[in-house]
Motif scaffolding. Sequence first.
Motif, PDB file in Angstrom:
ATOM      1  N   LEU A 249      51.310  51.091  27.189  1.00  0.00           N
ATOM      2  CA  LEU A 249      51.053  50.402  27.532  1.00  0.00           C
ATOM      3  C   LEU A 249      51.096  48.218  26.815  1.00  0.00           C
ATOM      4  CD1 LEU A 249      49.238  48.024  30.591  1.00  0.00           C
ATOM      5  CD2 LEU A 249      46.638  49.131  28.839  1.00  0.00           C
ATOM      6  N   ASP A 250      51.280  47.475  26.739  1.00  0.00           N
ATOM      7  CA  ASP A 250      51.910  46.609  25.747  1.00  0.00           C
ATOM      8  C   ASP A 250      50.586  45.639  26.000  1.00  0.00           C
ATOM      9  OD1 ASP A 250      54.101  47.268  24.800  1.00  0.00           O
ATOM     10  OD2 ASP A 250      55.303  47.352  27.289  1.00  0.00           O
ATOM     11  N   GLU A 251      50.512  44.970  27.655  1.00  0.00           N
ATOM     12  CA  GLU A 251      49.404  43.745  27.626  1.00  0.00           C
ATOM     13  C   GLU A 251      48.753  44.281  28.527  1.00  0.00           C
ATOM     14  OE1 GLU A 251      49.623  39.123  28.453  1.00  0.00           O
ATOM     15  OE2 GLU A 251      51.131  40.584  28.042  1.00  0.00           O
ATOM     16  N   LEU A 252      47.384  43.870  28.257  1.00  0.00           N
ATOM     17  CA  LEU A 252      46.027  44.099  29.138  1.00  0.00           C
ATOM     18  C   LEU A 252      45.570  42.959  29.400  1.00  0.00           C
ATOM     19  CD1 LEU A 252      44.260  45.928  31.226  1.00  0.00           C
ATOM     20  CD2 LEU A 252      42.690  46.165  28.936  1.00  0.00           C
ATOM     21  N   CYS A 253      45.777  42.165  30.830  1.00  0.00           N
ATOM     22  CA  CYS A 253      45.379  41.730  31.507  1.00  0.00           C
ATOM     23  C   CYS A 253      44.125  41.575  32.097  1.00  0.00           C
ATOM     24  CB  CYS A 253      45.340  40.137  32.672  1.00  0.00           C
ATOM     25  SG  CYS A 253      47.827  39.660  31.223  1.00  0.00           S
ATOM     26  N   LEU A 254      42.898  41.038  31.451  1.00  0.00           N
ATOM     27  CA  LEU A 254      41.244  41.994  32.357  1.00  0.00           C
ATOM     28  C   LEU A 254      40.332  40.121  32.423  1.00  0.00           C
ATOM     29  CD1 LEU A 254      38.974  43.650  32.377  1.00  0.00           C
ATOM     30  CD2 LEU A 254      38.292  43.247  30.761  1.00  0.00           C
ATOM     31  N   THR A 255      40.269  40.458  33.881  1.00  0.00           N
ATOM     32  CA  THR A 255      38.766  38.849  34.535  1.00  0.00           C
ATOM     33  C   THR A 255      37.626  40.235  34.397  1.00  0.00           C
ATOM     34  OG1 THR A 255      40.991  38.223  36.202  1.00  0.00           O
ATOM     35  CG2 THR A 255      38.606  38.177  36.682  1.00  0.00           C
ATOM     36  N   VAL A 256      36.729  39.755  33.717  1.00  0.00           N
ATOM     37  CA  VAL A 256      36.210  39.533  33.440  1.00  0.00           C
ATOM     38  C   VAL A 256      35.170  39.350  34.684  1.00  0.00           C
ATOM     39  CG1 VAL A 256      32.918  40.096  32.252  1.00  0.00           C
ATOM     40  CG2 VAL A 256      35.901  40.212  31.281  1.00  0.00           C
ATOM     41  N   SER A 257      34.268  39.831  35.720  1.00  0.00           N
ATOM     42  CA  SER A 257      33.608  38.832  37.131  1.00  0.00           C
ATOM     43  C   SER A 257      32.100  38.528  36.432  1.00  0.00           C
ATOM     44  CB  SER A 257      33.816  39.650  38.043  1.00  0.00           C
ATOM     45  OG  SER A 257      32.993  39.509  39.179  1.00  0.00           O
ATOM     46  N   PRO A 258      31.632  38.077  36.499  1.00  0.00           N
ATOM     47  CA  PRO A 258      30.045  37.588  36.396  1.00  0.00           C
ATOM     48  C   PRO A 258      29.412  38.754  37.267  1.00  0.00           C
ATOM     49  CG  PRO A 258      31.130  35.995  37.573  1.00  0.00           C
ATOM     50  CD  PRO A 258      32.269  36.559  37.017  1.00  0.00           C
ATOM     51  N   THR A 259      29.504  39.587  37.126  1.00  0.00           N
ATOM     52  CA  THR A 259      28.706  40.578  38.258  1.00  0.00           C
ATOM     53  C   THR A 259      28.496  41.778  38.190  1.00  0.00           C
ATOM     54  OG1 THR A 259      30.913  41.742  39.307  1.00  0.00           O
ATOM     55  CG2 THR A 259      29.671  39.640  40.608  1.00  0.00           C
ATOM     56  N   LEU A 260      27.158  41.938  38.657  1.00  0.00           N
ATOM     57  CA  LEU A 260      26.782  43.577  38.165  1.00  0.00           C
ATOM     58  C   LEU A 260      26.436  44.483  39.027  1.00  0.00           C
ATOM     59  CD1 LEU A 260      22.899  42.440  35.726  1.00  0.00           C
ATOM     60  CD2 LEU A 260      25.428  43.305  34.932  1.00  0.00           C
ATOM     61  N   VAL A 261      27.098  45.384  39.576  1.00  0.00           N
ATOM     62  CA  VAL A 261      26.845  46.354  40.454  1.00  0.00           C
ATOM     63  C   VAL A 261      26.175  47.569  40.402  1.00  0.00           C
ATOM     64  CG1 VAL A 261      28.738  45.736  41.583  1.00  0.00           C
ATOM     65  CG2 VAL A 261      29.596  47.542  39.779  1.00  0.00           C
ATOM     66  N   ALA A 262      26.382  48.366  39.220  1.00  0.00           N
ATOM     67  CA  ALA A 262      25.134  49.521  39.022  1.00  0.00           C
ATOM     68  C   ALA A 262      25.878  50.460  39.310  1.00  0.00           C
ATOM     69  CB  ALA A 262      24.018  49.391  39.192  1.00  0.00           C
TER      70      ALA A 262
ATOM     71  N   GLU B  42      36.673  30.056  34.443  1.00  0.00           N
ATOM     72  CA  GLU B  42      36.054  29.413  35.403  1.00  0.00           C
ATOM     73  C   GLU B  42      35.358  29.287  36.441  1.00  0.00           C
ATOM     74  OE1 GLU B  42      39.518  26.836  37.774  1.00  0.00           O
ATOM     75  OE2 GLU B  42      38.917  28.440  39.168  1.00  0.00           O
ATOM     76  N   ALA B  43      33.914  28.983  36.843  1.00  0.00           N
ATOM     77  CA  ALA B  43      33.429  29.395  37.619  1.00  0.00           C
ATOM     78  C   ALA B  43      32.070  30.937  37.165  1.00  0.00           C
ATOM     79  CB  ALA B  43      33.492  29.572  39.328  1.00  0.00           C
ATOM     80  N   GLY B  44      32.738  30.655  35.728  1.00  0.00           N
ATOM     81  CA  GLY B  44      31.936  31.706  35.231  1.00  0.00           C
ATOM     82  C   GLY B  44      32.686  33.351  34.872  1.00  0.00           C
ATOM     83  N   PHE B  45      33.914  33.017  35.825  1.00  0.00           N
ATOM     84  CA  PHE B  45      35.341  34.209  35.715  1.00  0.00           C
ATOM     85  C   PHE B  45      35.673  33.812  34.023  1.00  0.00           C
ATOM     86  CE2 PHE B  45      34.181  34.339  39.474  1.00  0.00           C
ATOM     87  CZ  PHE B  45      34.109  36.076  40.164  1.00  0.00           C
ATOM     88  N   LEU B  46      35.617  34.930  33.346  1.00  0.00           N
ATOM     89  CA  LEU B  46      36.637  35.527  32.278  1.00  0.00           C
ATOM     90  C   LEU B  46      38.142  35.731  32.290  1.00  0.00           C
ATOM     91  CD1 LEU B  46      33.950  35.747  29.108  1.00  0.00           C
ATOM     92  CD2 LEU B  46      34.922  33.158  30.309  1.00  0.00           C
ATOM     93  N   PHE B  47      39.195  34.989  31.631  1.00  0.00           N
ATOM     94  CA  PHE B  47      40.446  36.003  32.710  1.00  0.00           C
ATOM     95  C   PHE B  47      41.421  35.955  30.691  1.00  0.00           C
ATOM     96  CE2 PHE B  47      38.800  32.899  36.089  1.00  0.00           C
ATOM     97  CZ  PHE B  47      39.315  33.736  36.805  1.00  0.00           C
ATOM     98  N   THR B  48      41.264  37.475  30.386  1.00  0.00           N
ATOM     99  CA  THR B  48      41.485  37.677  29.486  1.00  0.00           C
ATOM    100  C   THR B  48      43.362  37.891  28.830  1.00  0.00           C
ATOM    101  OG1 THR B  48      40.503  39.690  28.984  1.00  0.00           O
ATOM    102  CG2 THR B  48      39.543  37.509  28.604  1.00  0.00           C
ATOM    103  N   SER B  49      42.816  38.416  28.197  1.00  0.00           N
ATOM    104  CA  SER B  49      44.362  38.451  28.162  1.00  0.00           C
ATOM    105  C   SER B  49      44.679  39.573  26.438  1.00  0.00           C
ATOM    106  CB  SER B  49      46.527  37.544  27.964  1.00  0.00           C
ATOM    107  OG  SER B  49      47.633  37.889  27.764  1.00  0.00           O
ATOM    108  N   TYR B  50      45.237  40.677  25.969  1.00  0.00           N
ATOM    109  CA  TYR B  50      45.187  41.037  24.975  1.00  0.00           C
ATOM    110  C   TYR B  50      46.825  42.245  24.820  1.00  0.00           C
ATOM    111  CZ  TYR B  50      40.097  40.899  24.933  1.00  0.00           C
ATOM    112  OH  TYR B  50      38.637  40.056  24.661  1.00  0.00           O
ATOM    113  N   ARG B  51      47.290  42.303  23.890  1.00  0.00           N
ATOM    114  CA  ARG B  51      48.549  42.617  23.866  1.00  0.00           C
ATOM    115  C   ARG B  51      48.454  43.851  22.079  1.00  0.00           C
ATOM    116  NH1 ARG B  51      52.304  36.954  24.661  1.00  0.00           N
ATOM    117  NH2 ARG B  51      52.062  36.508  26.425  1.00  0.00           N
ATOM    118  N   ARG B  52      49.112  44.348  22.308  1.00  0.00           N
ATOM    119  CA  ARG B  52      49.382  45.623  21.479  1.00  0.00           C
ATOM    120  C   ARG B  52      49.679  44.704  20.300  1.00  0.00           C
ATOM    121  NH1 ARG B  52      52.098  50.263  21.534  1.00  0.00           N
ATOM    122  NH2 ARG B  52      51.918  50.441  23.635  1.00  0.00           N
ATOM    123  N   ILE B  53      49.024  45.550  19.163  1.00  0.00           N
ATOM    124  CA  ILE B  53      49.161  44.792  18.032  1.00  0.00           C
ATOM    125  C   ILE B  53      50.721  45.526  17.348  1.00  0.00           C
ATOM    126  CG2 ILE B  53      48.469  44.465  14.815  1.00  0.00           C
ATOM    127  CD1 ILE B  53      45.413  44.779  16.662  1.00  0.00           C
TER     128      ILE B  53
END
Length: 259
Positions: free
Chosen positions: A209-222, A248-259
Amino acid sequence: MRRLFPVTDQTSAPADRGDREWSLDELADAYAYPSFGAEGHWLRANMVATLDGAAQHDGRSQPISGETDMRIFGTLRALADVVVVGAETVRQEGYRPARAREAFAARRKAAGQGPAPAVAVVSARLDLDFSLPLFTTPLVPTLLVTGAAAPADRVAAAAAAGVEVVLAGEGAGAEPDRVVRELADRGLRRQLTEGGPRLLGQFVAADALDELCLTVSPTLVAGGAQRISGGPPVAVPHRLAPASVLEEAGFLFTSYRRI
């Protein structure tokens, strides 16, 4: 949408757009694939997770997603040569063929791409319904990626349905690093995997994997929902570097790449 952290390569990043909705062109610029050379390839994953680490609710990712997450989902697909997905995700999420989108037509043509990405389904047992639209009516032929020892009757059923079978392993299942190479050898170098967690875990374990695009949803589901990646742990944690964070609207849209 607000940019909270600048992307690493400022030459490909739009300026801060304030709190207004970004255009699809601006999103495409922000998520453009990096340069990887004529013989290279780049595998990115796109996943969504809740604040308490769940990748699904009631077996599906849609309940923890949102409107902007889906716009980014569509943008990432529109930039890719191929969407790589596990068979279980195909069954659970009701996968359909990728479609051509006019908003990205000029960009794809300039990049030497076809009208839409191919879909590559990774499966060991090939327990799939080949009469589904994903296999019968794709704009770009769907690929089935498996191992040389996959069930012969299911390989024959796929071939009879006109599905191209790609062998990427010597055993029953595909080997993650070979999946990447086999697709790249077919000219599918801009690669996007949408999971599920087991497939992503395999790519992580193989350090493919070279890159992870991860959306962090402002929710809890247990509950006991899966994380975004599963399977055996890696011996040494893989460290990635932040490339961008949007909000946007509490969602975080992140991108992480391999070092």
